[in-house]
Design a protein around this motif. Structure first.
Motif, short mmCIF file in Angstrom:
data_model
loop_
_atom_site.label_atom_id
_atom_site.label_comp_id
_atom_site.label_asym_id
_atom_site.label_seq_id
_atom_site.Cartn_x
_atom_site.Cartn_y
_atom_site.Cartn_z
N THR A 176 0.83 -1.21 0.00
CA THR A 176 0.00 0.00 0.00
C THR A 176 0.87 1.26 0.00
OG1 THR A 176 -1.79 -1.13 1.18
CG2 THR A 176 -1.78 1.28 1.24
N GLN A 177 1.93 1.25 0.81
CA GLN A 177 2.77 2.43 0.93
C GLN A 177 3.76 2.57 -0.24
OE1 GLN A 177 2.33 4.79 2.94
NE2 GLN A 177 0.95 3.88 4.43
N ARG A 178 4.03 1.47 -0.94
CA ARG A 178 5.04 1.51 -2.01
C ARG A 178 4.72 2.57 -3.07
NH1 ARG A 178 8.53 -2.57 -3.28
NH2 ARG A 178 7.25 -4.05 -2.14
N ALA A 179 3.51 2.56 -3.57
CA ALA A 179 3.12 3.51 -4.62
C ALA A 179 3.15 4.94 -4.10
CB ALA A 179 1.74 3.16 -5.17
N GLN A 180 2.70 5.13 -2.86
CA GLN A 180 2.69 6.47 -2.29
C GLN A 180 4.11 7.00 -2.09
OE1 GLN A 180 -1.50 6.39 0.25
NE2 GLN A 180 0.41 6.23 1.37
N ILE A 181 5.01 6.12 -1.66
CA ILE A 181 6.39 6.54 -1.44
C ILE A 181 7.06 6.90 -2.76
CG2 ILE A 181 8.68 5.70 -0.74
CD1 ILE A 181 7.33 4.26 1.56
N LEU A 182 6.75 6.18 -3.83
CA LEU A 182 7.32 6.50 -5.14
C LEU A 182 6.90 7.90 -5.59
CD1 LEU A 182 6.97 3.12 -7.08
CD2 LEU A 182 9.09 4.31 -6.48
N VAL A 183 5.66 8.26 -5.32
CA VAL A 183 5.20 9.62 -5.64
C VAL A 183 5.93 10.64 -4.78
CG1 VAL A 183 3.21 11.18 -5.64
CG2 VAL A 183 2.94 8.80 -6.39
N PHE A 184 6.08 10.33 -3.49
CA PHE A 184 6.80 11.24 -2.59
C PHE A 184 8.24 11.43 -3.05
CE2 PHE A 184 9.70 11.84 0.96
CZ PHE A 184 9.14 12.93 1.61
N VAL A 185 8.91 10.34 -3.43
CA VAL A 185 10.30 10.41 -3.89
C VAL A 185 10.43 11.29 -5.13
CG1 VAL A 185 12.19 9.06 -4.88
CG2 VAL A 185 11.01 8.23 -2.86
N ALA A 186 9.48 11.15 -6.05
CA ALA A 186 9.51 11.92 -7.28
C ALA A 186 9.34 13.42 -7.02
CB ALA A 186 8.44 11.43 -8.23
N ASN A 187 8.60 13.76 -5.96
CA ASN A 187 8.30 15.17 -5.70
C ASN A 187 9.17 15.80 -4.61
OD1 ASN A 187 6.20 15.10 -7.58
ND2 ASN A 187 4.74 14.36 -6.06
N ASN A 188 9.96 14.98 -3.92
CA ASN A 188 10.77 15.49 -2.81
C ASN A 188 12.16 14.84 -2.85
OD1 ASN A 188 8.52 16.92 -0.95
ND2 ASN A 188 7.72 14.98 -1.71
N LYS A 189 12.97 15.28 -3.78
CA LYS A 189 14.26 14.64 -4.04
C LYS A 189 15.20 14.69 -2.83
CE LYS A 189 13.67 13.52 -8.41
NZ LYS A 189 13.69 12.10 -8.85
N GLU A 190 15.34 15.84 -2.19
CA GLU A 190 16.30 15.97 -1.09
C GLU A 190 15.90 15.11 0.10
OE1 GLU A 190 17.05 19.98 0.00
OE2 GLU A 190 17.73 20.59 -2.01
N GLU A 191 14.62 15.16 0.48
CA GLU A 191 14.16 14.34 1.60
C GLU A 191 14.26 12.86 1.26
OE1 GLU A 191 10.82 16.30 4.23
OE2 GLU A 191 10.33 16.57 2.12
N ALA A 192 14.00 12.51 -0.01
CA ALA A 192 14.10 11.11 -0.43
C ALA A 192 15.55 10.62 -0.32
CB ALA A 192 13.59 10.96 -1.86
N ASN A 193 16.50 11.45 -0.76
CA ASN A 193 17.92 11.08 -0.65
C ASN A 193 18.31 10.82 0.81
OD1 ASN A 193 18.37 11.27 -3.42
ND2 ASN A 193 18.98 13.42 -3.31
N GLN A 194 17.85 11.67 1.70
CA GLN A 194 18.15 11.50 3.12
C GLN A 194 17.50 10.23 3.67
OE1 GLN A 194 16.88 15.12 4.99
NE2 GLN A 194 18.42 16.38 3.96
N ALA A 195 16.29 9.93 3.19
CA ALA A 195 15.60 8.71 3.64
C ALA A 195 16.33 7.46 3.18
CB ALA A 195 14.16 8.70 3.11
N PHE A 196 16.86 7.47 1.96
CA PHE A 196 17.62 6.32 1.46
C PHE A 196 18.91 6.13 2.26
CE2 PHE A 196 15.39 7.07 -2.78
CZ PHE A 196 14.55 5.98 -2.62
N GLU A 197 19.59 7.24 2.59
CA GLU A 197 20.81 7.14 3.39
C GLU A 197 20.49 6.60 4.78
OE1 GLU A 197 23.73 7.45 2.26
OE2 GLU A 197 23.41 8.50 0.38
N ALA A 198 19.37 7.01 5.34
CA ALA A 198 18.95 6.51 6.65
C ALA A 198 18.71 5.00 6.59
CB ALA A 198 17.68 7.23 7.11
N THR A 199 18.11 4.55 5.50
CA THR A 199 17.85 3.12 5.32
C THR A 199 19.15 2.33 5.27
OG1 THR A 199 15.82 3.64 4.09
CG2 THR A 199 16.72 1.42 3.84
N VAL A 200 20.15 2.87 4.57
CA VAL A 200 21.46 2.20 4.49
C VAL A 200 22.09 2.09 5.87
CG1 VAL A 200 23.81 2.37 3.58
CG2 VAL A 200 21.86 2.87 2.10
N ARG A 201 22.02 3.17 6.66
CA ARG A 201 22.61 3.15 8.01
C ARG A 201 21.97 2.07 8.88
NH1 ARG A 201 22.36 8.84 7.51
NH2 ARG A 201 20.42 8.89 8.72
N VAL A 202 20.65 1.98 8.83
CA VAL A 202 19.95 1.00 9.66
C VAL A 202 20.24 -0.41 9.17
CG1 VAL A 202 17.67 0.15 10.35
CG2 VAL A 202 18.11 2.61 10.32
#
Length: 245
Positions: A176-202
């Motif tokens: 359910t969240q996958r499609a919504q997150i893809l839209v968020f990533v497309a519209n919020n590049k900087e926050e998306a980059n930070q979220a991906f880096e956070a995922t790598v750290r965890v």
């Protein structure tokens, strides 16, 4: 501790489910009211006398409890669990993920997206999902289907094993969240980059969702955020890699 922990996790799961019911009722009410304008006053049965503003206020209180107080507490538990107990870490990540079951696309931000992605990836790496369907009645009445004959029978009062949340609910939440997150990533590049880096750290246990463990790395985290992009192939939509790869 062992006595209060399960109770707190139960309260989190209960709060998420109540929040889901309230959001569904409020959204259905608004849809019905919009529909009624064009269809001679049709109303949603069961909500005619419902105090919608009161429900919305209660939903906001639940939102604050789940996504501020409960999330902060669960993340504090993670720093204690670390890798010393993988089952505990998976249990906590499953509940962190579950907190965002009812999140809509307009509610997504760095905190929610980074929590969903990091907990999902952590579970994919560290939790062993199973194809067994934990139906209480079926399991107790069909012992021939239990491979380990010495294992204790699963009681109806027991929660689903390990992460205490049914696996199909976890899968449904992620999809359910996958499609919504893809839209968020497309519209919020900087926050998306930070979220991906956070995922790598965890995922690599080099830090928490918000910072690296090493002091020197903490200072350079902001300057080391890479630009993540979709792998350029028709079948890779949704698969991201950093521009350094």
């Amino acid at each position: 501790n062992k006595s209060s922990g399960p109770l707190i996790l139960y309260a989190c799961r209960l709060g998420v489910r109540v929040e889901g019911y309230i959001k569904y009722a409020v959204e259905s009410h608004h849809k019905a009211m919009s529909f009624a304008e064009d269809h001679q006053g049709t109303k949603l049965r069961g909500l005619e006398q419902c105090d919608i503003p009161l429900l919305q206020s209660f939903a906001q209180q639940l939102n604050d409890m789940l996504h501020n107080r409960a999330r902060t507490m669960l993340e504090a538990w993670l720093t204690r669990a670390g890798l010393s107990d993988g089952d505990d870490a998976c249990l906590i990540h499953a509940h962190l993920l579950y907190l965002y079951k009812n999140h809509r696309i307009n509610e997504l931000d760095f905190t929610s997206v980074s929590t969903i992605l990091s907990s999902q990836v952590f579970l994919n790496i560290n939790h062993r999902f199973t194809t067994i369907s934990y139906d209480d009645l079926y399991t107790n009445t069909h012992p021939e289907d239990i491979k380990d004959k010495d294992a204790p029978a699963h009681k109806p009062s027991d929660p689903p094993p390990s992460i205490q949340i049914p696996q199909n609910e976890i899968f449904d939440l992620i999809q359910t969240q996958r499609a919504q997150i893809l839209v968020f990533v497309a519209n919020n590049k900087e926050e998306a980059n930070q979220a991906f880096e956070a995922t790598v750290r965890v995922a690599t246990n080099t830090g928490t969702r918000t910072a690296s463990y090493e002091e020197e790395e903490k200072k350079s985290d902001a300057s080391r955020v890479r630009n993540w992009q979709i792998i350029p192939h028709a079948t890779n939509y949704g698969r991201f890699v950093p521009d350094t790869e």
